[in-house]
Design an enzyme around this catalytic site. Sequence first.
Site, short mmCIF file in Angstrom:
data_model
loop_
_atom_site.label_atom_id
_atom_site.label_comp_id
_atom_site.label_asym_id
_atom_site.label_seq_id
_atom_site.Cartn_x
_atom_site.Cartn_y
_atom_site.Cartn_z
N THR A 60 45.84 14.13 45.79
CA THR A 60 46.33 14.00 44.42
C THR A 60 45.86 12.66 43.88
OG1 THR A 60 48.38 13.01 45.22
CG2 THR A 60 48.36 15.40 44.91
N PRO A 61 45.81 12.50 42.55
CA PRO A 61 45.27 11.25 41.99
C PRO A 61 45.91 9.98 42.56
CG PRO A 61 45.51 12.90 40.26
CD PRO A 61 46.11 13.49 41.50
N TYR A 66 32.32 34.91 60.17
CA TYR A 66 31.41 34.22 59.26
C TYR A 66 30.14 35.05 59.06
CZ TYR A 66 34.45 30.35 60.74
OH TYR A 66 35.54 29.57 61.05
N PRO A 92 39.28 19.43 57.96
CA PRO A 92 39.70 18.07 58.32
C PRO A 92 39.69 17.10 57.14
CG PRO A 92 37.46 18.45 59.04
CD PRO A 92 37.96 19.77 58.53
#
Length: 282
Positions: free
Chosen positions: A214-215, A62, A209
């Site tokens: 999806t809709p 990072y 997490p």
Amino acid sequence: MTSHTPAVARTLSIGGEYPVPRLGFGAMRLPTGSGAERDGAIAVARRAVELGVGLIDTAHLYGWGANEELLAEALHPYPDDLLITTKVGVVRSDGPEGWAYDARPDSLREQVEHGLRRLRTERIGLLQLHRIDPKVPVAEQVGTLRELQQEGKIGHIGLSEVSASELAEARRTAEIASVQNRYNLLDREYEPVLEACEAAGIAFLPWRPVAAATPGRAGELDAVASELGATTSQLLLAWLLARSPVVVPIPGTASLAHLEENVAAADLRLSPAQRRSLDGLA
């Protein structure tokens, strides 16, 4: 017959040494530049500790150490009840991706020394192998970390993105305290790894997490979240906490408001019916 909400353990002991609340913080998203952006990142890290977060996750990858330096600036000297875990095994590369696996013994030792310096500590409480290097025998990689542990530079050894068989192989060389794999309600590819961790009492730190649905699934999640008076993100974290007592989610954010929302998820309790509804969404 009355259906009771099962109790969820609020803490987990990492390696038998660090009792941490079961909602950690992933520092990867904290910006490491200068000025107001950096001030904001430091404020988020400090607020996480104020809110009771006991485990903060970072890595050499990072910002190539910049994230570790940021956390040291924000939090050193560290509270006794704070565990900062970092990861090694990935280095800069001239290749197209800009990084490469490197878990050769000499390289791991060098990476750990740099991590100790950047974090301003003489001992990294939990050091995780960011990825297993396919070019180096697992026993050699984990054995090097075990040597560093025996030298007092590492407290406990963890792994990241491993299969159940790789975990078993690593455990033949050293005691493994944690596994950090991608896992959430909608992505349970590593279910066998979680089950192996639970059986062995190894902490399981799911990264990513919270995942977008999806809709169709989003509607179902929103319905359960509404029942609880919670956000969908909080619901997904609550499900993880209820999934297994060895799970310590590490959601990340650069927003104070989002941080406080995430930490509040630890107080949510799912009913058995809600658990069943969510379990069926995978």
